[in-house]
Design a protein around this motif. Structure first.
Motif, mmCIF file in Angstrom:
data_model
loop_
_atom_site.group_PDB
_atom_site.id
_atom_site.type_symbol
_atom_site.label_atom_id
_atom_site.label_comp_id
_atom_site.label_asym_id
_atom_site.label_seq_id
_atom_site.Cartn_x
_atom_site.Cartn_y
_atom_site.Cartn_z
ATOM 1 N N PHE A 78 0.821 -1.211 0.000
ATOM 2 C CA PHE A 78 0.000 0.000 0.000
ATOM 3 C C PHE A 78 0.857 1.264 0.000
ATOM 4 O O PHE A 78 1.970 1.289 0.532
ATOM 5 C CB PHE A 78 -0.912 0.032 1.231
ATOM 6 C CG PHE A 78 -1.716 -1.228 1.410
ATOM 7 C CD1 PHE A 78 -2.737 -1.529 0.533
ATOM 8 C CD2 PHE A 78 -1.435 -2.114 2.437
ATOM 9 C CE1 PHE A 78 -3.478 -2.676 0.689
ATOM 10 C CE2 PHE A 78 -2.162 -3.265 2.600
ATOM 11 C CZ PHE A 78 -3.195 -3.556 1.720
ATOM 12 N N SER A 79 0.275 2.302 -0.588
ATOM 13 C CA SER A 79 0.860 3.642 -0.551
ATOM 14 C C SER A 79 -0.293 4.632 -0.515
ATOM 15 O O SER A 79 -1.045 4.749 -1.498
ATOM 16 C CB SER A 79 1.751 3.898 -1.772
ATOM 17 O OG SER A 79 2.136 5.255 -1.828
ATOM 18 N N LEU B 198 -1.276 -4.746 -6.251
ATOM 19 C CA LEU B 198 -1.254 -6.207 -6.156
ATOM 20 C C LEU B 198 -0.282 -6.688 -7.223
ATOM 21 O O LEU B 198 -0.440 -6.350 -8.409
ATOM 22 C CB LEU B 198 -2.658 -6.780 -6.405
ATOM 23 C CG LEU B 198 -2.747 -8.288 -6.647
ATOM 24 C CD1 LEU B 198 -2.314 -9.070 -5.412
ATOM 25 C CD2 LEU B 198 -4.157 -8.683 -7.073
ATOM 26 N N SER B 199 0.743 -7.443 -6.841
ATOM 27 C CA SER B 199 1.765 -7.869 -7.800
ATOM 28 C C SER B 199 2.007 -9.367 -7.705
ATOM 29 O O SER B 199 1.868 -9.970 -6.638
ATOM 30 C CB SER B 199 3.077 -7.121 -7.562
ATOM 31 O OG SER B 199 3.658 -7.512 -6.331
ATOM 32 N N LEU B 200 2.384 -9.948 -8.832
ATOM 33 C CA LEU B 200 2.761 -11.355 -8.905
ATOM 34 C C LEU B 200 4.032 -11.459 -9.741
ATOM 35 O O LEU B 200 4.037 -11.117 -10.923
ATOM 36 C CB LEU B 200 1.640 -12.196 -9.533
ATOM 37 C CG LEU B 200 1.984 -13.669 -9.781
ATOM 38 C CD1 LEU B 200 2.132 -14.404 -8.449
ATOM 39 C CD2 LEU B 200 0.932 -14.340 -10.636
ATOM 40 N N MET B 201 5.133 -11.918 -9.126
ATOM 41 C CA MET B 201 6.408 -12.076 -9.812
ATOM 42 C C MET B 201 6.566 -13.511 -10.275
ATOM 43 O O MET B 201 6.199 -14.449 -9.557
ATOM 44 C CB MET B 201 7.542 -11.673 -8.874
ATOM 45 C CG MET B 201 8.924 -11.705 -9.504
ATOM 46 S SD MET B 201 9.685 -13.327 -9.335
ATOM 47 C CE MET B 201 9.887 -13.436 -7.580
ATOM 48 N N LEU C 105 -2.708 -1.788 -10.245
ATOM 49 C CA LEU C 105 -2.628 -0.523 -9.512
ATOM 50 C C LEU C 105 -4.039 0.009 -9.295
ATOM 51 O O LEU C 105 -4.842 0.062 -10.227
ATOM 52 C CB LEU C 105 -1.812 0.510 -10.278
ATOM 53 C CG LEU C 105 -0.286 0.398 -10.276
ATOM 54 C CD1 LEU C 105 0.196 -0.919 -10.878
ATOM 55 C CD2 LEU C 105 0.339 1.563 -11.035
ATOM 56 N N MET C 106 -4.327 0.404 -8.045
ATOM 57 C CA MET C 106 -5.675 0.873 -7.725
ATOM 58 C C MET C 106 -5.609 1.881 -6.573
ATOM 59 O O MET C 106 -4.723 1.802 -5.724
ATOM 60 C CB MET C 106 -6.555 -0.320 -7.336
ATOM 61 C CG MET C 106 -8.044 -0.049 -7.336
ATOM 62 S SD MET C 106 -8.999 -1.512 -6.859
ATOM 63 C CE MET C 106 -8.590 -2.641 -8.171
ATOM 64 N N LEU D 279 -11.338 -2.253 -2.003
ATOM 65 C CA LEU D 279 -11.746 -2.956 -3.217
ATOM 66 C C LEU D 279 -10.637 -3.874 -3.707
ATOM 67 O O LEU D 279 -10.892 -5.016 -4.114
ATOM 68 C CB LEU D 279 -12.135 -1.947 -4.298
ATOM 69 C CG LEU D 279 -12.591 -2.535 -5.640
ATOM 70 C CD1 LEU D 279 -13.798 -3.445 -5.447
ATOM 71 C CD2 LEU D 279 -12.902 -1.435 -6.636
ATOM 72 N N LEU D 280 -9.396 -3.391 -3.657
ATOM 73 C CA LEU D 280 -8.259 -4.216 -4.085
ATOM 74 C C LEU D 280 -8.123 -5.453 -3.207
ATOM 75 O O LEU D 280 -7.889 -6.562 -3.704
ATOM 76 C CB LEU D 280 -6.976 -3.386 -4.049
ATOM 77 C CG LEU D 280 -5.700 -4.114 -4.497
ATOM 78 C CD1 LEU D 280 -5.827 -4.580 -5.933
ATOM 79 C CD2 LEU D 280 -4.483 -3.215 -4.338
ATOM 80 N N LEU D 281 -8.278 -5.289 -1.886
ATOM 81 C CA LEU D 281 -8.174 -6.434 -0.981
ATOM 82 C C LEU D 281 -9.293 -7.444 -1.248
ATOM 83 O O LEU D 281 -9.070 -8.665 -1.223
ATOM 84 C CB LEU D 281 -8.225 -5.958 0.469
ATOM 85 C CG LEU D 281 -6.976 -5.230 0.983
ATOM 86 C CD1 LEU D 281 -7.232 -4.669 2.373
ATOM 87 C CD2 LEU D 281 -5.773 -6.163 1.009
ATOM 88 N N ASN D 282 -10.496 -6.967 -1.498
ATOM 89 C CA ASN D 282 -11.616 -7.867 -1.766
ATOM 90 C C ASN D 282 -11.440 -8.620 -3.077
ATOM 91 O O ASN D 282 -11.882 -9.772 -3.213
ATOM 92 C CB ASN D 282 -12.929 -7.086 -1.797
ATOM 93 C CG ASN D 282 -13.386 -6.655 -0.418
ATOM 94 O OD1 ASN D 282 -13.169 -7.354 0.557
ATOM 95 N ND2 ASN D 282 -14.007 -5.491 -0.328
#
Length: 428
Positions: free
Chosen positions: A101-102, A109-112, A132-133, A138-141
């Motif tokens: 978070f920022s 939310l990232s996936l490497m 990016l949101m 909403l991003l967590l849900n």
């Protein structure tokens, strides 16, 4: 869903960089203008600066895929997300994406994941998918849904790259060649099209990311409930005979009775006494010699929280009622009005009465506006009375819950006399 989804990679010459991004827009210029790119590198190039992939939804939403976002601030945030998603925010459990978070820029939310490459150091390249949101909750849900699809995309890319890798290794083993020659000059990073052998890989990514944006919007949508809708949904019985029923509302202002004119007729001191009596349930009796009785009654009825013929608000003539020691009798001597009342106005009058007097003193309110404003104040306090009565019936009058509820509603001790009368008289 108002978000940006992108693919990032680690370039051996330029470090972590975004390659490709998809976002929603309603600006047609975003579908035609060129992308800004300062790096001329085959590995850092995806569609090219002049190419834009566009999909249009039935509701007019435009899904746009480009090399960069046409907003400098967001583009900077996307580059920072590329750095963090590949070098810092790494999940080794392989269970899904990582959320960080920022509050100043946004949430990610990232996936490497790794992609095999015969020409890269260690025979593999690092990539990441980022979402990016601005809306944290909403991003967590959406994280479980988005993470699952991000993993499918990464496995699809890895599968395509594995086939290319095995084919190249069958021709010439890069591991054996490097051990034999010791060469370490690998040149520029190869593009994702070269790694996967699929010319349409970015079109497929555009399709995947568009689906994610659309699914996110359909999975969680915000519903704004009015107080009426929410109360009706939670407990329909509480909606009966409340301020939300049409018959409960005060009659519309018709311009015949002006409250300010009534105050000027009676004088301010007499008007304040009558206003206090009407709001707190003290009987008001009109002397038989008052010729303006009809106008006075109509004016005072404006301060009843529900439509009334006068009897419910305890206004009557001297001929129809017998005065009691607590009654307030309005008499007229010559052109002057006076109240005969054994009581006195308290030092602190009810909050509603103070707000009504403040509104009447505000000359910015014209008469129609003033009447509607007073109507809204009365409905507000009728709602408070209904709320308190429902709470008292379930918790008891002296419970801690009632004390806290009064604090929340802004009810002060000097409001009790008004609310007690209203709860008994106007609340079912």
């Amino acid at each position: 869903m108002n978000a940006i989804i992108g693919v990032c990679h680690f370039c051996e010459a330029h470090g972590p960089r975004p390659l490709f991004c998809t976002f929603t827009t309603d600006n047609e210029n975003h579908t035609t203008e060129s992308s800004n790119s300062s790096v001329q590198c085959s590995g850092c190039t995806s569609l090219g600066p002049e190419t834009v992939l566009v999909s249009r939804d039935d509701d007019g939403t435009i899904y746009c895929s480009r090399e960069s976002v046409p907003n400098a601030e967001i583009n900077t945030f996307l580059r920072q997300a590329a750095v963090r998603s590949i070098t810092c925010e790494v999940s080794w459990s392989k269970e899904g994406g990582v959320v960080y978070f920022s509050d100043t820029q946004g949430h990610v939310l990232s996936l490497m994941f790794q992609v095999k490459d015969t020409r890269a150091r260690g025979l593999k390249r690092w990539f990441s998918i980022v979402v990016l949101m601005k809306d944290k909750m909403l991003l967590l849900n959406l994280t479980p849904t988005l993470s699952e699809h991000m993993q499918k995309i990464s496995k699809e890319l890895q599968h395509l790259a594995d086939e290319v890798y095995e084919k190249e290794q069958s021709i010439c083993s890069q591991r054996a060649l490097r051990l034999k020659t010791g060469r370490n000059d690998f040149g520029q990073s190869r593009s994702l099209i070269q790694l996967t052998g699929d010319e349409n890989v970015y079109k497929k990514l555009h399709s995947h990311f568009t689906w994610m944006l659309k699914t996110g919007a359909l999975t969680y949508s915000e519903t704004l409930y009015t107080s009426k809708d929410l109360l009706d949904k939670i407990c329909p019985k509480t909606m009966k005979k409340t301020i939300f029923e049409q018959d409960i509302c005060l009659s519309n202002y018709d311009g015949e009775v002006s409250i300010r004119s009534l105050e000027n007729l009676l004088t301010k001191s007499v008007f304040r006494i009558l206003l206090y009596c009407i709001l707190t349930g003290i009987d008001v009796i009109m002397s038989s010699n008052i010729t303006e009785a009809a106008n006075i009654v109509n004016g005072l009825l404006w301060f009843c929280p529900v439509p009334s013929d006068g009897a419910q608000c305890r206004i009557s003539s001297e001929d129809n009622n017998v005065a009691t020691p607590k009654s307030c009798i309005l008499e007229k001597t010559g052109n002057n009005f006076e109240c005969k009342w054994s009581g006195t106005l308290p030092l602190k009058c009810p909050t509603l009465m103070n707000r009504i007097e403040t509104a009447m003193a505000n000359q910015m309110f014209k008469d129609p506006t003033l009447h509607h404003h007073i109507k809204s104040l009365l409905l507000e306090w009728l709602g408070i009375a209904n709320t308190l009565k429902s709470a008292i019936s379930s918790s008891g009058r002296k419970s801690d819950a009632i004390v806290k509820l009064k604090q929340i509603l802004g009810v002060m001790p000097h409001d009790d006399v008004l609310l007690n009368y209203w709860m008994d008289k106007f609340c079912s």
